[in-house]
Each structure stands twice: as structure tokens, then as C-alpha cells.
Design a protein around this motif. Structure first.
Motif, PDB file in Angstrom:
ATOM      1  N   MET A  21      11.897 169.823   3.692  1.00 58.17           N
ATOM      2  CA  MET A  21      12.474 170.224   4.963  1.00 58.17           C
ATOM      3  C   MET A  21      12.236 169.105   5.964  1.00 58.17           C
ATOM      4  O   MET A  21      11.115 168.810   6.343  1.00 58.17           O
ATOM      5  N   SER A  22      13.293 168.463   6.384  1.00 55.58           N
ATOM      6  CA  SER A  22      13.234 167.341   7.307  1.00 55.58           C
ATOM      7  C   SER A  22      13.282 167.849   8.748  1.00 55.58           C
ATOM      8  O   SER A  22      14.146 168.647   9.114  1.00 55.58           O
ATOM      9  N   LYS A  23      12.359 167.372   9.557  1.00 57.26           N
ATOM     10  CA  LYS A  23      12.286 167.786  10.966  1.00 57.26           C
ATOM     11  C   LYS A  23      12.719 166.630  11.861  1.00 57.26           C
ATOM     12  O   LYS A  23      12.553 165.462  11.524  1.00 57.26           O
ATOM     13  N   LEU A  24      13.289 166.980  13.034  1.00 55.66           N
ATOM     14  CA  LEU A  24      13.600 165.970  14.042  1.00 55.66           C
ATOM     15  C   LEU A  24      12.297 165.340  14.514  1.00 55.66           C
ATOM     16  O   LEU A  24      11.290 166.033  14.684  1.00 55.66           O
ATOM     17  N   THR A  25      12.312 164.034  14.735  1.00 55.29           N
ATOM     18  CA  THR A  25      11.117 163.355  15.232  1.00 55.29           C
ATOM     19  C   THR A  25      11.083 163.415  16.756  1.00 55.29           C
ATOM     20  O   THR A  25      12.107 163.641  17.410  1.00 55.29           O
ATOM     21  N   ASN A  26       9.915 163.201  17.328  1.00 56.27           N
ATOM     22  CA  ASN A  26       9.785 163.163  18.787  1.00 56.27           C
ATOM     23  C   ASN A  26      10.677 162.072  19.367  1.00 56.27           C
ATOM     24  O   ASN A  26      11.278 162.243  20.425  1.00 56.27           O
ATOM     25  N   HIS A  27      10.771 160.939  18.674  1.00 57.82           N
ATOM     26  CA  HIS A  27      11.628 159.844  19.138  1.00 57.82           C
ATOM     27  C   HIS A  27      13.091 160.289  19.198  1.00 57.82           C
ATOM     28  O   HIS A  27      13.782 160.047  20.187  1.00 57.82           O
ATOM     29  N   GLU A  28      13.579 160.927  18.135  1.00 56.61           N
ATOM     30  CA  GLU A  28      14.964 161.416  18.115  1.00 56.61           C
ATOM     31  C   GLU A  28      15.212 162.399  19.257  1.00 56.61           C
ATOM     32  O   GLU A  28      16.257 162.358  19.914  1.00 56.61           O
ATOM     33  N   ILE A  29      14.269 163.283  19.473  1.00 60.33           N
ATOM     34  CA  ILE A  29      14.419 164.309  20.510  1.00 60.33           C
ATOM     35  C   ILE A  29      14.486 163.674  21.896  1.00 60.33           C
ATOM     36  O   ILE A  29      15.325 164.050  22.715  1.00 60.33           O
ATOM     37  N   ARG A  30      13.632 162.685  22.153  1.00 61.71           N
ATOM     38  CA  ARG A  30      13.615 162.021  23.469  1.00 61.71           C
ATOM     39  C   ARG A  30      14.853 161.159  23.697  1.00 61.71           C
ATOM     40  O   ARG A  30      15.312 161.007  24.814  1.00 61.71           O
ATOM     41  N   GLU A  31      15.390 160.569  22.632  1.00 63.33           N
ATOM     42  CA  GLU A  31      16.479 159.600  22.772  1.00 63.33           C
ATOM     43  C   GLU A  31      17.882 160.188  22.682  1.00 63.33           C
ATOM     44  O   GLU A  31      18.845 159.492  22.950  1.00 63.33           O
ATOM     45  N   HIS A  32      18.010 161.459  22.293  1.00 65.03           N
ATOM     46  CA  HIS A  32      19.339 162.036  22.066  1.00 65.03           C
ATOM     47  C   HIS A  32      19.539 163.333  22.845  1.00 65.03           C
ATOM     48  O   HIS A  32      18.591 164.038  23.150  1.00 65.03           O
ATOM     49  N   ASP A  33      20.791 163.611  23.108  1.00 64.55           N
ATOM     50  CA  ASP A  33      21.180 164.894  23.689  1.00 64.55           C
ATOM     51  C   ASP A  33      21.543 165.788  22.511  1.00 64.55           C
ATOM     52  O   ASP A  33      22.614 165.649  21.923  1.00 64.55           O
ATOM     53  N   ILE A  34      20.647 166.684  22.156  1.00 57.34           N
ATOM     54  CA  ILE A  34      20.816 167.508  20.966  1.00 57.34           C
ATOM     55  C   ILE A  34      21.199 168.923  21.374  1.00 57.34           C
ATOM     56  O   ILE A  34      20.539 169.536  22.218  1.00 57.34           O
ATOM     57  N   ASP A  35      22.282 169.424  20.796  1.00 55.01           N
ATOM     58  CA  ASP A  35      22.697 170.799  21.039  1.00 55.01           C
ATOM     59  C   ASP A  35      21.936 171.709  20.083  1.00 55.01           C
ATOM     60  O   ASP A  35      21.970 171.505  18.869  1.00 55.01           O
ATOM     61  N   TRP A  36      21.245 172.697  20.645  1.00 51.40           N
ATOM     62  CA  TRP A  36      20.568 173.678  19.802  1.00 51.40           C
ATOM     63  C   TRP A  36      20.814 175.067  20.358  1.00 51.40           C
ATOM     64  O   TRP A  36      21.277 175.222  21.490  1.00 51.40           O
ATOM     65  N   TYR A  37      20.568 176.071  19.528  1.00 46.57           N
ATOM     66  CA  TYR A  37      20.940 177.443  19.833  1.00 46.57           C
ATOM     67  C   TYR A  37      19.768 178.374  19.567  1.00 46.57           C
ATOM     68  O   TYR A  37      19.005 178.169  18.630  1.00 46.57           O
ATOM     69  N   CYS A  38      19.661 179.414  20.397  1.00 44.40           N
ATOM     70  CA  CYS A  38      18.609 180.404  20.206  1.00 44.40           C
ATOM     71  C   CYS A  38      18.962 181.660  20.995  1.00 44.40           C
ATOM     72  O   CYS A  38      20.042 181.762  21.592  1.00 44.40           O
ATOM     73  N   LEU A  39      18.043 182.607  21.004  1.00 45.39           N
ATOM     74  CA  LEU A  39      18.164 183.803  21.830  1.00 45.39           C
ATOM     75  C   LEU A  39      17.118 183.710  22.930  1.00 45.39           C
ATOM     76  O   LEU A  39      15.960 183.383  22.661  1.00 45.39           O
ATOM     77  N   VAL A  40      17.531 183.998  24.160  1.00 39.81           N
ATOM     78  CA  VAL A  40      16.604 184.078  25.285  1.00 39.81           C
ATOM     79  C   VAL A  40      16.846 185.442  25.909  1.00 39.81           C
ATOM     80  O   VAL A  40      17.964 185.730  26.343  1.00 39.81           O
ATOM     81  N   ASN A  41      15.823 186.271  25.919  1.00 41.79           N
ATOM     82  CA  ASN A  41      15.968 187.651  26.401  1.00 41.79           C
ATOM     83  C   ASN A  41      17.132 188.354  25.688  1.00 41.79           C
ATOM     84  O   ASN A  41      17.927 189.049  26.303  1.00 41.79           O
ATOM     85  N   GLN A  42      17.239 188.128  24.400  1.00 44.31           N
ATOM     86  CA  GLN A  42      18.274 188.697  23.525  1.00 44.31           C
ATOM     87  C   GLN A  42      19.690 188.219  23.847  1.00 44.31           C
ATOM     88  O   GLN A  42      20.667 188.777  23.353  1.00 44.31           O
ATOM     89  N   LYS A  43      19.819 187.164  24.668  1.00 41.22           N
ATOM     90  CA  LYS A  43      21.132 186.601  24.986  1.00 41.22           C
ATOM     91  C   LYS A  43      21.341 185.347  24.139  1.00 41.22           C
ATOM     92  O   LYS A  43      20.438 184.518  24.029  1.00 41.22           O
ATOM     93  N   PRO A  44      22.534 185.181  23.552  1.00 41.20           N
ATOM     94  CA  PRO A  44      22.811 183.971  22.765  1.00 41.20           C
ATOM     95  C   PRO A  44      22.963 182.765  23.697  1.00 41.20           C
ATOM     96  O   PRO A  44      23.748 182.797  24.648  1.00 41.20           O
ATOM     97  N   VAL A  45      22.200 181.722  23.409  1.00 42.23           N
ATOM     98  CA  VAL A  45      22.110 180.573  24.311  1.00 42.23           C
ATOM     99  C   VAL A  45      22.392 179.273  23.574  1.00 42.23           C
ATOM    100  O   VAL A  45      21.928 179.074  22.445  1.00 42.23           O
ATOM    101  N   HIS A  46      23.162 178.392  24.232  1.00 43.01           N
ATOM    102  CA  HIS A  46      23.370 177.012  23.797  1.00 43.01           C
ATOM    103  C   HIS A  46      22.602 176.137  24.765  1.00 43.01           C
ATOM    104  O   HIS A  46      22.653 176.360  25.975  1.00 43.01           O
ATOM    105  N   ILE A  47      21.905 175.136  24.245  1.00 37.72           N
ATOM    106  CA  ILE A  47      21.135 174.240  25.088  1.00 37.72           C
ATOM    107  C   ILE A  47      21.487 172.797  24.766  1.00 37.72           C
ATOM    108  O   ILE A  47      21.428 172.377  23.608  1.00 37.72           O
TER     109      ILE A  47
END
Length: 171
Positions: A1-27
Motif C-alpha cells: 500500500m503506497s502512501k502519499l509522501t509529506n513532500h507530495e502533499i506540500r507540493e501539490h494541490d490534491i483533491d480528496w474526499y471524505c464525510l464531515v458531519n455526515q456531509k459528502p465533502v471535496h477538498i
């Protein structure tokens, strides 16, 4: 299982998705922190693919106060008529850009991808780059949120990990 590195996270605008207060969220991370539980590269790509393949099914509601505040600088180049024409021509097939066709060009450029996520049923956020904390600002909301269980989207609730800074969502 390959994980994003801290460097990748800091250097890129990454779209990710989750639930916040049971609401579907794009970040849109804009180089901001992504919780450890959302860094699995394969799961992230699979969810991004599924969302990209979805057809828009609802109207998007733009958060004009936030959008107008965020576009006050950085769009001065749009005053040049040739640049404006070329930008419109280049983006004429972008669905989010065309959805916002009655808006001023800076709004269309900034908000088009957020509007497309909202049209797919997600509350769409951007990281506030001027905040000292990890604050995320709502850019566009869906008129009707997606029923993620019916669509078989594996969205997971965001839970604060004490080893990382807490993310703050401004609905």
C-alpha cells in the motif's frame, strides 16, 4: 500500500474526499495537510476516478462572499483583452467554466472545478492559504448532496488525528 509522501502533499494541490458531519465533502488541499487515513494512493486515485466519471445531477450554489474575497488579487492579467479572449477560447469546453458563463472571468477561472464537484453532490472546499491553522473554506455547495451509499462511493468520515493539526471546515 503506497502512501502519499509529506513532500507530495506540500507540493501539490490534491483533491480528496471524505464525510464531515455526515456531509459528502471535496477538498482541494492547495499544499495543505492531508490526514494520514486519507493518504493511500490507490484508494485516493480510485475515488478521484469514480467522482470524475460521475455525471453532474444537481445545481451548484456558489459562495460568493468567499469567492470574491479570494479573487481580489492574482487576476490582474485578465485586464489584457488578448489574454481574456485566449482564456475563454481555451476553456470553452470546460463544463464548470461554461456553467458559470454569466460570471466574471476571474470567478469562472477560480471556481469552475469546485462547481463541478458541487454539481456531483459534494460540498467543495479550498484550503485558506492565509490562515495559520488548517482552515478550509466552502466555495460551492450542491443543491442536493449525493447519496454516497447508493452510488457506492467509499467515503470515510474525517476524524481528527491527535498527531496532526486539526482541519477546520467553514460551512
Amino acid at each position: 500500500m503506497s502512501k502519499l509522501t509529506n513532500h507530495e502533499i506540500r507540493e501539490h494541490d490534491i483533491d480528496w474526499y471524505c464525510l464531515v458531519n455526515q456531509k459528502p465533502v471535496h477538498i482541494a488541499s492547495m499544499g495543505g495537510m492531508i490526514p494520514r487515513s486519507f493518504r493511500d494512493r490507490a484508494k485516493l486515485r480510485e475515488l478521484q476516478r469514480k467522482v470524475a466519471e460521475m455525471k453532474p445531477f444537481t445545481e451548484a450554489i456558489l459562495n460568493y462572499d468567499t469567492v470574491n474575497r479570494l479573487i481580489t488579487t492574482g487576476y490582474e492579467y485578465l485586464e489584457n483583452g488578448d489574454i481574456r479572449q485566449n482564456i475563454v477560447r481555451i476553456n470553452e469546453n470546460d463544463p464548470g467554466f461554461m456553467y458559470l458563463r454569466d460570471e466574471e472571468l476571474a470567478i469562472r477561472l477560480f471556481a469552475s472545478s469546485f462547481v463541478e464537484r458541487a454539481r456531483r453532490g459534494f460540498y467543495s472546499f479550498v484550503r485558506d492559504e492565509n490562515s495559520v491553522k488548517e482552515e478550509y473554506l466552502l466555495i460551492a455547495s450542491p443543491r442536493e448532496p449525493i447519496n454516497y451509499t447508493e452510488r457506492e462511493l467509499p467515503l470515510v468520515s474525517y476524524v481528527h488525528d491527535r498527531r496532526q493539526r486539526e482541519l477546520e471546515f467553514k460551512f
